[in-house]
Write a protein that holds these residues in place. Structure first.
Motif, mmCIF file in Angstrom:
data_model
loop_
_atom_site.group_PDB
_atom_site.id
_atom_site.type_symbol
_atom_site.label_atom_id
_atom_site.label_comp_id
_atom_site.label_asym_id
_atom_site.label_seq_id
_atom_site.Cartn_x
_atom_site.Cartn_y
_atom_site.Cartn_z
ATOM 1 N N GLU A 228 0.859 -1.141 0.022
ATOM 2 C CA GLU A 228 0.084 -0.008 0.063
ATOM 3 C C GLU A 228 0.862 1.323 0.018
ATOM 4 O O GLU A 228 1.673 1.558 0.844
ATOM 5 N N ASN B 7 -2.568 5.084 -0.043
ATOM 6 C CA ASN B 7 -3.857 4.532 -0.117
ATOM 7 C C ASN B 7 -4.128 3.936 -1.297
ATOM 8 O O ASN B 7 -5.359 3.754 -1.580
ATOM 9 N N MET C 41 -2.762 0.300 -3.608
ATOM 10 C CA MET C 41 -2.176 -1.047 -3.877
ATOM 11 C C MET C 41 -1.207 -1.108 -5.087
ATOM 12 O O MET C 41 -1.774 -0.669 -6.205
#
Length: 581
Positions: free
Chosen positions: A427, A430, A432
């Motif tokens: 991450e 915020n 991935m």
């Protein structure tokens, strides 16, 4: 008293100062350069010498040499400094008798006599004298003689606690003129000059470290030569910038005063031009070379040049580390080191390498292929590389040039959990992201080449095909379902590990052959990791040897793109053969 300051390109009066003082004939050290002419003239006179002249003048000159202005004296070796004393002078002698006729028969002709002797002498080299001598015998054929003196002596002076030393020389000149009815003259001048020269090699710098600091790195560039500027001439210019700390730059630029050399010859060392190039503004001397296409014009860049028309050196090993050296004449003092380490690079974008692909394939592909053979691959412009219809195409995505923020290539690394292949997601802000191993330079070339070779192995083994039926490949990801079960992939998902998912929130938006890419990446990873040492042979202009290299550098050790974890993770799947799955 005369004061001579030796030119010095240093700040705030930190310099070598030479002060000559004279005793004997006079206080002026240049006194014997003046009033050089003497003559006697006995026109119409017969009898004993009427106007004899004998004159000798001598000077003792002391030179006080001292470093002034503070700081460490430059050019000093073992508390000594070398100076050159040069005495030059010349003498001329002329004698011509007069003649008259007797006043009574048989009116015999009477011929006078005259002679001139001049000499100059110096104490240098054990004492040297030169003499010009003329004896007048024929009134219609005057006698003339000349002699020149040029003596040099190099002395090594030991400095006292004030960084000072003294040295001296003696000089003299003599006229001896006589006549009994004739004309005689002589000319004699002599003087001495002390010179103190100090130079320093500053580029390449003897203290530079090309390996870790990126100093002394030089690139094979090219010039367009010829009348039409249509002759491509690749060459390596090495500046050999030599700072003149003290002394006469124009004198030091003459042939033989300063010499430069390299430990390699590359293609052809170009013909040198003399005197060497002098920059008055920089107080620096550099060699320069002749334009081989339009001699005697100089090459566009000043420095020693090595090259040949149309072609770069043939081998990757021709690039890389080399040493340069400077040597100076016996009387010249060298400040700093006499050798420097340097590195030579080729332009990755250029294509003037010799051999197959000359003017077609880029240099990086030609030279990387020598280090890591790629005879089974074909270069083709564009991107990305691929394995298509039985041929491996290596394209520009395998170049792998360095960028401070973006490596040339990323290698995704997988692990197994409960028998299933997975990959690490990280991450970041915020979002991935897949964490990948950064590889650049020749490592990127190896990674791309081995990735495409892995595709070929999978196809040749019958594990991957675009022609499987739906019964053989339910998710149409080109991987045989039976093999997906064997290795831990989901035969109902074309991207079982989300390897090529563009957005984790929309996993269906992926490459339909992602699982095949996953397998190729796993098969190629061990071959990439095994070639870490190849960075030592990467001499592309944007390769792994250029620029400063520090432990925290993105190139070494390898680190992960987002987590910045150093070195490959031991939990990754390392597979070298298909059977290892």
């Amino acid at each position: 008293m005369a004061l001579l300051l030796v030119s010095c390109a240093l700040p705030a009066a930190a310099e070598w100062q030479v002060t000559p003082t004279a005793t004997g004939f006079g206080p002026d050290p240049n006194a014997l350069r003046q009033d050089c002419y003497r003559e006697v003239d006995g026109q119409g006179y017969h009898g004993p010498p009427a106007f004899p002249l004998q004159d000798t003048q001598s000077l003792h000159i002391n030179y006080h040499v001292q470093w002034v202005g503070g700081g460490t004296p430059l050019g000093v070796q073992n508390n000594t400094i070398k100076v050159k004393l040069r005495v030059t002078g010349g003498t001329d002698a002329w004698a011509q008798p007069y003649w008259t006729l007797g006043t009574e028969p048989p009116y015999d002709m009477y011929v006078g006599q005259c002679a001139a002797t001049t000499s100059v002498w110096t104490s240098l080299n054990g004492g040297v004298t030169v003499t010009a001598e003329a004896v007048g015998l024929d009134p219609f054929d005057p006698e003339y003689d000349t002699a020149q003196l040029d003596q040099t002596q190099i002395r090594t002076l030991t400095l006292d606690e004030n960084h000072a030393a003294d040295t001296a020389v003696d000089i003299s000149r003599t006229w001896s003129l006589t006549e009994t009815g004739g004309y005689a003259w002589g000319d004699a001048d002599i003087g001495c000059v002390l010179s103190l020269s100090v130079v320093q090699l500053i580029s390449p710098s003897p203290s530079g470290d090309p390996t870790y600091d990126g100093d002394n790195e030089y690139l094979f560039t090219w010039a367009m030569l010829g009348w039409l500027q249509d002759v491509h001439f690749p060459y390596l210019p090495v500046p050999f910038t030599t700072r003149v700390i003290a002394g006469d730059a124009n004198d030091l630029a003459q042939y033989g005063r300063i010499q430069w050399a390299t430990s390699r010859s590359w293609a052809n060392p170009l013909t040198r031009i003399y005197p060497n190039n002098v920059s008055v503004v920089e107080q620096a001397i550099r060699p320069w070379c002749e334009d081989p296409i339009q001699p005697p014009q100089p090459m566009p860049l000043v420095g020693m040049a090595f090259g040949q028309q149309d072609y770069l050196p043939a081998s990757n090993s021709d690039f890389g580390p080399f040493t340069v050296s400077i040597s100076v004449a016996e009387d010249v003092n060298l400040e700093g080191g006499a050798t420097a380490n340097a590195e030579a690079f080729y332009d990755w974008f250029d294509n003037h390498h010799p051999g197959t692909g000359h003017l077609e394939t880029p240099n990086w592909f030609y030279y990387y292929s020598q280090v890591y053979p790629a005879a089974d691959a074909v270069y083709e412009p564009g991107s990305p590389s691929s394995y298509t219809d039985g041929t491996i195409y290596i394209r520009d995505d395998a170049h792998g040039g360095l960028s401070p923020d973006e490596p040339g290539s990323k290698v995704a690394c997988f692990y197994k959990e409960d028998g299933l292949l997975k990959m690490q997601w990280t991450e970041v802000n915020n979002e991935m992201w897949v964490d990948t191993l950064r590889v650049s330079g020749i490592h990127a070339f190896v990674a791309v080449l081995e990735h495409e070779r892995a595709h070929k192995r999978l196809v040749d083994a019958g594990k991957v095909s675009h022609y499987f039926t739906e019964e053989q490949d339910r998710d149409t990801d080109t991987v045989l379902d039976q093999y997906e079960d064997q290795v831990g992939l989901n035969k109902d998902e074309p991207d079982s590990t989300w390897f090529l998912v563009k957005d984790p929130d929309y996993p269906e938006d992926t490459d339909p052959a992602a699982d095949a890419e996953c397998l190729a990446m796993i098969l190629s990873l061990p071959n990439v990791l095994a070639q870490e040492s190849l960075w030592q042979q990467d001499w592309a202009s944007d390769g792994l040897q250029t620029w400063p290299r520090q432990p925290e550098d993105v190139r070494f050790p390898w680190i992960y793109y987002f987590t910045e974890e150093k070195n490959p993770c031991e939990s990754h799947v390392h597979v070298t053969t298909l059977a290892d799955f």
